[in-house]
Design a protein around this motif. Structure first.
Motif, short mmCIF file in Angstrom:
data_model
loop_
_atom_site.label_atom_id
_atom_site.label_comp_id
_atom_site.label_asym_id
_atom_site.label_seq_id
_atom_site.Cartn_x
_atom_site.Cartn_y
_atom_site.Cartn_z
N GLY A 10 0.80 -1.22 0.00
CA GLY A 10 0.00 0.00 0.00
C GLY A 10 0.83 1.27 0.00
N LEU A 11 0.15 2.38 0.32
CA LEU A 11 0.80 3.70 0.35
C LEU A 11 0.47 4.43 1.65
CD1 LEU A 11 0.21 4.89 -3.33
CD2 LEU A 11 2.42 4.29 -2.30
N ALA A 12 0.37 3.65 2.73
CA ALA A 12 0.07 4.23 4.06
C ALA A 12 -1.31 4.88 4.07
CB ALA A 12 1.13 5.23 4.48
N SER A 13 -2.27 4.24 3.41
CA SER A 13 -3.64 4.78 3.41
C SER A 13 -4.25 4.63 4.79
CB SER A 13 -4.50 4.05 2.38
OG SER A 13 -4.62 2.69 2.71
N ASN A 14 -5.28 5.43 5.03
CA ASN A 14 -5.98 5.38 6.31
C ASN A 14 -7.13 4.38 6.24
OD1 ASN A 14 -5.34 8.73 5.99
ND2 ASN A 14 -4.52 7.60 7.73
N GLY A 15 -7.50 3.82 7.39
CA GLY A 15 -8.58 2.86 7.38
C GLY A 15 -9.12 2.56 8.76
N VAL A 16 -10.30 1.97 8.76
CA VAL A 16 -10.96 1.53 9.99
C VAL A 16 -11.43 0.09 9.79
CG1 VAL A 16 -11.69 3.84 10.70
CG2 VAL A 16 -13.16 2.49 9.19
N ALA A 17 -11.86 -0.54 10.90
CA ALA A 17 -12.36 -1.92 10.86
C ALA A 17 -11.31 -2.84 10.23
CB ALA A 17 -13.69 -1.97 10.12
N GLU A 18 -11.66 -3.55 9.15
CA GLU A 18 -10.70 -4.48 8.56
C GLU A 18 -9.49 -3.80 7.92
OE1 GLU A 18 -14.14 -4.30 5.48
OE2 GLU A 18 -13.78 -3.84 7.60
N HIS A 19 -9.59 -2.49 7.70
CA HIS A 19 -8.46 -1.75 7.12
C HIS A 19 -7.68 -0.96 8.18
CE1 HIS A 19 -6.13 -0.36 3.79
NE2 HIS A 19 -6.51 0.90 3.87
N SER A 20 -8.08 -1.10 9.42
CA SER A 20 -7.36 -0.47 10.53
C SER A 20 -6.10 -1.27 10.83
CB SER A 20 -8.24 -0.41 11.78
OG SER A 20 -7.47 -0.22 12.95
N PRO A 21 -4.93 -0.63 11.02
CA PRO A 21 -3.71 -1.38 11.34
C PRO A 21 -3.86 -2.28 12.56
CG PRO A 21 -3.16 0.88 10.77
CD PRO A 21 -4.66 0.81 10.86
N GLY A 22 -4.62 -1.82 13.55
CA GLY A 22 -4.81 -2.59 14.77
C GLY A 22 -6.16 -3.25 14.89
N GLY A 23 -6.96 -3.22 13.82
CA GLY A 23 -8.27 -3.84 13.84
C GLY A 23 -9.31 -3.09 14.66
N PHE A 24 -9.16 -1.77 14.79
CA PHE A 24 -10.11 -0.97 15.56
C PHE A 24 -11.37 -0.71 14.72
CE2 PHE A 24 -6.19 -0.28 17.76
CZ PHE A 24 -6.54 -0.04 19.09
N SER A 25 -12.49 -0.61 15.41
CA SER A 25 -13.78 -0.46 14.74
C SER A 25 -13.93 0.91 14.08
CB SER A 25 -14.92 -0.63 15.75
OG SER A 25 -14.93 0.47 16.66
N MET A 26 -14.94 1.02 13.22
CA MET A 26 -15.22 2.30 12.59
C MET A 26 -15.55 3.37 13.64
SD MET A 26 -17.93 3.39 9.59
CE MET A 26 -17.00 2.54 8.32
N GLY A 27 -16.31 2.98 14.67
CA GLY A 27 -16.64 3.93 15.73
C GLY A 27 -15.40 4.46 16.41
N SER A 28 -14.44 3.59 16.69
CA SER A 28 -13.19 4.01 17.31
C SER A 28 -12.42 4.94 16.38
CB SER A 28 -12.33 2.79 17.66
OG SER A 28 -12.92 2.01 18.66
N GLY A 29 -12.40 4.59 15.10
CA GLY A 29 -11.67 5.40 14.14
C GLY A 29 -12.26 6.79 14.00
N ILE A 30 -13.57 6.89 13.90
CA ILE A 30 -14.22 8.19 13.78
C ILE A 30 -13.98 9.01 15.04
CG2 ILE A 30 -16.47 9.34 13.67
CD1 ILE A 30 -17.39 7.08 11.81
N ALA A 31 -14.12 8.37 16.19
CA ALA A 31 -13.94 9.09 17.45
C ALA A 31 -12.53 9.65 17.59
CB ALA A 31 -14.24 8.16 18.62
N ILE A 32 -11.51 8.85 17.26
CA ILE A 32 -10.13 9.32 17.43
C ILE A 32 -9.80 10.42 16.43
CG2 ILE A 32 -8.92 7.69 15.90
CD1 ILE A 32 -7.78 8.75 19.42
N GLU A 33 -10.34 10.33 15.21
CA GLU A 33 -10.07 11.34 14.21
C GLU A 33 -10.72 12.68 14.58
OE1 GLU A 33 -8.14 11.43 11.46
OE2 GLU A 33 -7.35 9.44 11.87
N VAL A 34 -11.94 12.64 15.09
CA VAL A 34 -12.60 13.86 15.53
C VAL A 34 -11.84 14.47 16.71
CG1 VAL A 34 -14.67 14.83 16.62
CG2 VAL A 34 -14.90 13.19 14.73
N LEU A 35 -11.51 13.66 17.68
CA LEU A 35 -10.85 14.13 18.89
C LEU A 35 -9.47 14.71 18.61
CD1 LEU A 35 -11.08 14.29 22.01
CD2 LEU A 35 -9.98 12.04 22.08
N LEU A 36 -8.66 13.99 17.85
CA LEU A 36 -7.30 14.45 17.60
C LEU A 36 -7.27 15.65 16.67
CD1 LEU A 36 -5.28 11.11 17.35
CD2 LEU A 36 -5.51 12.68 19.28
#
Length: 240
Positions: A117-143
């Motif tokens: 890949g090219l270091a693309s961003n992702g959630v759920a099955e495309h998350s590097p650590g397998g984090f859910s979409m909810g976790s991904g959205i929450a961390i992106e909003v917060l950070l």
């Protein structure tokens, strides 16, 4: 500065951000024997911001990020009429940087776009650590919220002069240290768009997350900073 000068600065600055940051991640992941790891990739993103803030901050403000541009507008720091040209320049720079990175990385026989890949961003099955979409959205909003708070505060006319690029670059480094395992860290829709367009597939289908969440966080920060009594006067260099 003219609109053309600002656009060129944002284009080149965002190119450097994506090429330097994502480039370090691609090489680190694809070739672990010369890899730099989580800390190195995080630092690389921070360094691209620091270097470009000093290089082009006096020309365009060095946003390098649609969420930053929109957040600064919401905070009363940026004119609405310049938002489209900034965002187009940022996204174009990110796309060209991703294409250049792919061209260079593919020169090694061990590199495979589908695998590395090219270091693309992702959630759920495309998350590097397998984090859910909810976790991904929450961390992106917060950070992104706190990133904009750092930018708005560091570039406030009442803040110590000359330190804004360092504060912003270190802030981005910290953000990557926190969230690379969760989403591969976006907080920047342009940074997400370039790799996703080249990779396609799930990276592209999840791209909406990395536009909606960072912009939401940035807008919220602009509102909160004004409520806190943020100054409308800022120093020339901002960033994203």
């Amino acid at each position: 500065m003219t609109t053309m000068q600002k656009s060129l600065a944002e284009f080149l600055g965002t190119f450097w951000l994506v090429f330097g940051g994502c480039g370090s991640a691609v090489i680190s992941a694809a070739f672990p024997e010369v890899g730099i790891g989580l800390l190195g990739v995080s630092l690389a993103f921070g360094l691209t911001v620091v270097t470009m803030a000093y290089a082009i901050g006096h020309i365009s403000g060095c946003h390098l990020n649609p969420a930053v541009t929109i957040g600064l507008w919401m905070g009363g720091r940026f004119p609405a009429q310049e938002i489209p040209v900034y965002i187009v320049s940022q996204v174009a720079g990110a796309i060209l940087a991703s294409a250049a990175l792919y061209l260079i990385a593919s020169g090694n026989a061990d590199y495979n776009l589908a695998v590395n890949g090219l270091a693309s961003n992702g959630v759920a099955e495309h998350s590097p650590g397998g984090f859910s979409m909810g976790s991904g959205i929450a961390i992106e909003v917060l950070l992104t919220f706190f990133f904009l708070m750092i930018i708005l505060g560091a570039t406030d006319g009442r803040a110590p002069a000359g330190f804004a690029p360092l504060a912003i670059g270190l802030g981005l480094t910290l953000i990557h240290l926190i969230s690379i395992p969760i989403t591969n860290t976006s907080v920047n829709p342009a940074r997400s768009t370039g790799p996703a367009l080249i990779e396609g597939g799930i990276a592209l289908s999840q791209l909406w997350v990395f536009w909606v969440a960072p912009i939401a966080g940035a807008v919220l920060a602009g509102i909160v900073y004004k409520v806190m009594g943020g100054s409308a006067k800022d120093v020339p260099s901002t960033d994203g």
